[in-house]
Enzyme design. Structure first.
Site, short mmCIF file in Angstrom:
data_model
loop_
_atom_site.label_atom_id
_atom_site.label_comp_id
_atom_site.label_asym_id
_atom_site.label_seq_id
_atom_site.Cartn_x
_atom_site.Cartn_y
_atom_site.Cartn_z
N SER A 1 34.48 31.84 33.18
CA SER A 1 33.31 32.41 32.53
C SER A 1 33.46 32.31 31.00
CB SER A 1 33.12 33.86 33.01
OG SER A 1 31.84 34.34 32.68
N HIS B 1 30.02 35.08 41.34
CA HIS B 1 30.75 34.77 40.11
C HIS B 1 32.26 34.95 40.28
CE1 HIS B 1 30.82 33.82 35.91
NE2 HIS B 1 31.35 34.96 35.54
N ASP C 1 25.96 32.23 42.20
CA ASP C 1 26.33 32.95 40.99
C ASP C 1 25.06 33.41 40.26
OD1 ASP C 1 27.35 33.80 38.52
OD2 ASP C 1 28.83 32.18 38.43
#
Length: 276
Positions: A104, A253, A225
């Site tokens: 991320s 995620h 996600d």
């Protein structure tokens, strides 16, 4: 030895001390966590570190502003300073080159580090990565705009996972407690104040720099996600010549948690491959 597993070793990096985890032997793999409230390297990678450590030396720092790493007074949280911290950490451990995994926000940092200092990275894995332009999702806006409460933490965690049976009130309370340690929320609020689209934009590596990356790169993304759209990994796959993309169905995620065994096997096989 601390009873808190999130507290590992400490090492001097520039002007402050970094909390990090260091397991296994062999070629070094460095893991960079995401940017959720209360996150630490251990919270992000606790299921990954022992499996990768069967084959590699795995190091996972709390990046400055997160976890149990010192927070220097007046620190300017931006990609330049995070890249500098990552390099200082590698230098402190005398690691001239690593295989790198970024999740991320950590993906944006790993991408920037690879683009700016290609000699320091052998192979690269980007998981649900930021680093190319996209319209901020309501879920990411909520993550970065988190205000501390058990309820808010629980709601935020539900946006991360496809399989919400992985979640519990105990887990939400544990992450909430981590988010209200002295200095944590203050640093977090200073990183991502509204309007938050500008912080997505600030993490972008210019397209020409991404195209110049020559490292073998693996993109990993959850099809479902809701925090970082799959389109970011599709774009990175288009831009990086020596890349491959693995998309997990029924996955949000939290690829490294929801599909832990499969992710760890993918990463292990990718890092054990000989460079062509």
């Amino acid at each position: 030895m601390s009873e808190n597993p999130e507290i590992g070793k400490r090492i001097r990096t520039g002007t402050f001390e970094t909390n990090y985890h260091d397991q296994g032997e062999g070629s070094p793999v460095m893991l960079i966590h995401g940017s959720g409230p209360g996150v630490t390297a251990w919270a992000n990678w606790r299921l990954v570190i022992p499996k990768l450590a069967e084959h590699f030396r795995v190091v996972a720092p709390d990046m400055v502003g997160f976890g149990y790493t010192e927070r220097p007074e007046g620190w300017d949280y931006n990609m330049d300073s995070w890249v500098r911290h990552a390099l200082d950490f590698m230098d402190a451990l005398e690691l001239p080159q690593v295989d790198l995994v970024g999740n991320s926000y950590g993906g944006a940092l790993a991408l920037a580090l690879t683009a700016r200092h290609p000699e320091r990275v052998r192979r690269l894995i980007l998981m649900g990565s930021v680093g190319v332009p996209f319209q901020i999702t309501p879920e990411l806006d909520a993550v970065w705009g988190y205000t501390p409460s058990v309820e808010n933490m629980g709601e935020m965690m539900r946006t991360f996972a496809y399989d919400t049976s992985l979640l519990s009130e105990e887990l939400a309370r544990m992450r909430y407690e981590a988010s209200i340690r002295p200095g944590v929320q203050e640093a977090y609020a200073a990183m991502f104040p509204a309007p938050r689209q500008r912080w997505v934009d600030a993490m972008v590596t210019p397209e020409e720099q991404i195209r110049a990356i020559r490292q073998h790169t693996l993109m990993v993304h959850g099809r479902d996600d809701r925090v970082i759209p799959l389109e970011t990994s599709l774009k990175l796959h288009q831009l990086i010549e020596r890349s491959q993309l693995h998309v997990f169905g029924q996955c949000g995620h939290w690829t490294q948690i929801e599909h832990n065994a499969r992710f760890c096997k993918l990463a292990t096989d990718f890092f054990l491959e000989r460079d062509a």
